[in-house]
Scaffold this motif. Structure first.
Motif, PDB file in Angstrom:
ATOM      1  N   HIS A  58      39.389  13.668   1.855  1.00  0.00           N
ATOM      2  CA  HIS A  58      38.323  13.149   2.337  1.00  0.00           C
ATOM      3  C   HIS A  58      38.707  12.200   3.811  1.00  0.00           C
ATOM      4  N   SER A  73      29.655  -1.317   0.798  1.00  0.00           N
ATOM      5  CA  SER A  73      30.874  -2.161   1.098  1.00  0.00           C
ATOM      6  C   SER A  73      31.655  -1.584   1.957  1.00  0.00           C
ATOM      7  N   PRO A 173      27.800  17.610   2.924  1.00  0.00           N
ATOM      8  CA  PRO A 173      27.861  16.842   1.723  1.00  0.00           C
ATOM      9  C   PRO A 173      26.398  16.356   1.376  1.00  0.00           C
ATOM     10  N   GLY A 175      25.416  13.115   0.366  1.00  0.00           N
ATOM     11  CA  GLY A 175      25.171  11.589   0.595  1.00  0.00           C
ATOM     12  C   GLY A 175      24.079  11.240   1.177  1.00  0.00           C
ATOM     13  N   THR A 215      22.576  14.194  -3.963  1.00  0.00           N
ATOM     14  CA  THR A 215      23.039  13.122  -4.671  1.00  0.00           C
ATOM     15  C   THR A 215      22.045  12.153  -5.099  1.00  0.00           C
ATOM     16  N   PHE A 252      26.083   3.095  -8.862  1.00  0.00           N
ATOM     17  CA  PHE A 252      26.145   2.096  -8.283  1.00  0.00           C
ATOM     18  C   PHE A 252      27.550   1.192  -8.493  1.00  0.00           C
ATOM     19  N   HIS A 253      28.154   0.748  -7.335  1.00  0.00           N
ATOM     20  CA  HIS A 253      29.205  -0.135  -7.514  1.00  0.00           C
ATOM     21  C   HIS A 253      29.421  -1.614  -6.854  1.00  0.00           C
ATOM     22  N   ASN A 257      29.627  -6.068  -1.665  1.00  0.00           N
ATOM     23  CA  ASN A 257      28.187  -5.730  -1.016  1.00  0.00           C
ATOM     24  C   ASN A 257      27.265  -6.891  -1.251  1.00  0.00           C
ATOM     25  N   ASP A 311      34.964  17.610  -8.848  1.00  0.00           N
ATOM     26  CA  ASP A 311      35.310  17.306  -7.462  1.00  0.00           C
ATOM     27  C   ASP A 311      36.712  17.772  -7.396  1.00  0.00           C
ATOM     28  N   VAL A 319      34.698   4.870   0.338  1.00  0.00           N
ATOM     29  CA  VAL A 319      33.521   4.336   0.199  1.00  0.00           C
ATOM     30  C   VAL A 319      33.407   3.540  -1.087  1.00  0.00           C
ATOM     31  N   TYR A 320      33.999   4.275  -2.233  1.00  0.00           N
ATOM     32  CA  TYR A 320      34.122   3.506  -3.508  1.00  0.00           C
ATOM     33  C   TYR A 320      35.046   2.776  -3.783  1.00  0.00           C
ATOM     34  N   ALA A 323      33.957  -0.709  -2.752  1.00  0.00           N
ATOM     35  CA  ALA A 323      33.021  -1.235  -3.458  1.00  0.00           C
ATOM     36  C   ALA A 323      33.366  -1.577  -4.857  1.00  0.00           C
TER      37      ALA A 323
HETATM   38  O1  V47 Z   1      25.782   8.171   1.080  1.00  0.00           O
HETATM   39  C1  V47 Z   1      27.754   4.248  -0.745  1.00  0.00           C
HETATM   40  C2  V47 Z   1      26.975   6.115  -1.882  1.00  0.00           C
HETATM   41  C3  V47 Z   1      27.620   8.071  -0.630  1.00  0.00           C
HETATM   42  C4  V47 Z   1      27.876   2.747  -2.784  1.00  0.00           C
HETATM   43  O2  V47 Z   1      28.711  16.201  -1.381  1.00  0.00           O
HETATM   44  C5  V47 Z   1      27.420   4.089  -2.927  1.00  0.00           C
HETATM   45  O3  V47 Z   1      30.438  16.712  -2.612  1.00  0.00           O
HETATM   46  C6  V47 Z   1      27.479   3.637  -5.126  1.00  0.00           C
HETATM   47  O4  V47 Z   1      27.930  11.341  -0.637  1.00  0.00           O
HETATM   48  N1  V47 Z   1      28.063   2.233  -5.016  1.00  0.00           N
HETATM   49  C7  V47 Z   1      28.955   8.617   0.116  1.00  0.00           C
HETATM   50  N2  V47 Z   1      27.283   4.640  -4.414  1.00  0.00           N
HETATM   51  C8  V47 Z   1      29.426   9.592  -1.188  1.00  0.00           C
HETATM   52  C9  V47 Z   1      29.160  11.167  -1.149  1.00  0.00           C
HETATM   53  C10 V47 Z   1      29.761  12.145  -1.752  1.00  0.00           C
HETATM   54  C11 V47 Z   1      30.922  11.698  -2.655  1.00  0.00           C
HETATM   55  C12 V47 Z   1      31.581  12.749  -3.342  1.00  0.00           C
HETATM   56  C13 V47 Z   1      31.062  14.330  -3.043  1.00  0.00           C
HETATM   57  C14 V47 Z   1      30.003  14.518  -2.133  1.00  0.00           C
HETATM   58  C15 V47 Z   1      29.637  15.970  -1.966  1.00  0.00           C
HETATM   59  C16 V47 Z   1      29.283  13.473  -1.559  1.00  0.00           C
HETATM   60  O5  V47 Z   1      27.936   7.197  -1.594  1.00  0.00           O
HETATM   61  C17 V47 Z   1      26.796   7.386   0.363  1.00  0.00           C
HETATM   62  C18 V47 Z   1      25.911   6.460  -0.644  1.00  0.00           C
HETATM   63  O6  V47 Z   1      24.881   7.347  -1.117  1.00  0.00           O
HETATM   64  N3  V47 Z   1      27.213   4.814  -1.953  1.00  0.00           N
HETATM   65  N4  V47 Z   1      28.067   2.865  -1.416  1.00  0.00           N
HETATM   66  C19 V47 Z   1      27.996   1.831  -3.589  1.00  0.00           C
HETATM   67  N5  V47 Z   1      28.304   0.721  -3.393  1.00  0.00           N
END
Ligand code: V47
Length: 361
Positions: A58, A73, A173, A175, A215, A252-253, A257, A311, A319-320, A323
């Motif tokens: 990533h 976050s 992706p 997201g 997602t 959600f985490h 944030n 995955d 990102v996580y 958070a």
């Molecule tokens: O767009 C951000 C989310 C997404 C938080 O396509 C949160 O294979 C929870 O899209 N709590 C990014 N969610 C990650 C993502 C992703 C990850 C793994 C695989 C793929 C794929 C896509 O994470 C963001 C948003 O929707 N996000 N902050 C949070 N605090």
């Protein structure tokens, strides 16, 4: 099985599509085990025991982001703020080189909406990766980013996608979808692409021959009906284009944030969302239990509740982890295989587009 689930089981067994009312009845039922059993049955029909994973990396090359999503976050509003970063193309090359291992098949790139970059930054990043790491499939830029590029640089979605594809983009992706319901978007992510714009970008990507993922961010302030509405809107676009490969529910985490007071979903919520997604999304081939987000143990359990993909190795997710995720930074390939095997399932390494990877043991 609780009585409200009996007619749903009959539909599932007959291969009939579930309605919004069925989806809401599933969320209202406390009978997780029956829901999970139905979802596992659907997964077995579609994929048998086969459970996918991949060897990926990533990259987040900037976290500067004009959007001000309450749940995020990771982002910093402006260049120069504490913890804000933007890699040059050379920085990104160095970053990848330090982590790349021969045999890896995918790089996943998600960034902030950075007002200080020229459009050329993005195709240049892709061209560098294609030149230096030609074995990597580039899955990059959420629909929210593609929408931002189009608006900011005065291009259509098709034009943005065409430039990026020529530079090496392989797929998108999933997201940025969050929850499509306007009521929720207005509160938690008001200043980025709308639901219709997110869907329009994926429609354009599918039209251009690119596959994409989708997602749903759950566990903030959405209702069960709004989750079902989200799933049905994805299902409708999939009926139209067939371009989604996999659905990834994102829990959600709440650390670091502005939604810290909202308690995060429990393991039972997580497994219920995975199972209901498998039952509602009859036309999306795969459901991913993203271990970074679910935690390794819940992700493994999700493989018996409708999910058929874990995955990949990931390596330094931000990102996580920013958070509050306590998952490890990376999982080794043999550890992913062990988790799948010990659930009684068959591990299968895949490419980003679900081709089979054959690797000497
Ligand atoms: O767009 C951000 C989310 C997404 C938080 O396509 C949160 O294979 C929870 O899209 N709590 C990014 N969610 C990650 C993502 C992703 C990850 C793994 C695989 C793929 C794929 C896509 O994470 C963001 C948003 O929707 N996000 N902050 C949070 N605090």
């Amino acid at each position: 099985m609780t009585p409200s689930l009996v007619p749903i089981r009959e539909k599932v067994e007959a291969g009939k599509r579930l309605s919004a009312a069925d989806g809401e009845a599933l969320f209202a039922s406390p009978d997780l085990l029956s829901i999970a059993q139905m979802a596992h049955g659907v997964r077995l029909k579609k994929h048998g025991l086969t459970t996918y994973y991949n060897w990926n990396l990533h990259l987040n090359s900037t976290n500067v982001c004009e959007a001000n999503c309450l749940f995020c976050s990771f982002a910093r509003l402006k260049t120069g703020m504490s913890q804000a970063f933007t890699m040059s193309i050379e920085d990104a090359e160095r970053w990848i080189r330090e982590r790349y291992r021969p045999g890896m098949t995918e790089i996943h790139i998600v960034n902030g909406l950075n007002p200080d970059l020229d459009f050329d930054y993005y195709p240049s990043l892709l061209r560098m990766i294609r030149r230096e790491f030609p074995e990597l499939h580039i899955k990059a830029f959420t629909a929210v980013e593609i929408h931002y590029f189009a608006k900011k640089y005065g291009l259509s979605y098709a034009e943005v996608l065409s430039v990026l594809r020529d530079a090496g983009l392989g797929s998108l992706p999933g997201g940025g979808a969050e929850i499509f319901a306007e009521r929720v978007r207005r509160k938690i992510c008001r200043d980025k692409a709308s639901a219709d714009e997110w869907l329009a970008v994926h429609r354009a990507a599918h039209g251009a021959g690119l596959k994409s993922n989708c997602t749903m961010l759950y566990g903030t302030i959405e209702s069960p009906a709004e989750r079902i509405d989200h799933l049905i809107r994805l299902r409708s676009l999939q009926d139209e284009t067939g371009g989604f490969q996999v659905f990834i529910p994102l829990a959600f985490h709440n650390e670091g944030n502005r939604m810290e007071r909202v308690p995060p979903p429990t393991a039972v919520d997580d497994l219920r969302v995975i199972a209901i997604s498998r039952l509602m999304l009859d036309n999306i081939p795969h459901i991913k239990a993203y271990w970074v987000m679910l935690g390794v143990k819940t992700a493994q359990t999700a493989l018996l509740c409708g999910a058929n993909d874990m995955d990949g190795t990931v390596t330094e997710e931000k990102v996580y982890h920013m958070a509050g995720s306590h998952s490890p930074d990376a999982l080794g390939l043999s550890e992913i295989r062990r988790l799948i095997t010990s659930a009684g399932l068959s591990p299968q390494e895949r490419t980003t587009t679900y081709g089979t990877v054959h690797r000497a043991a």
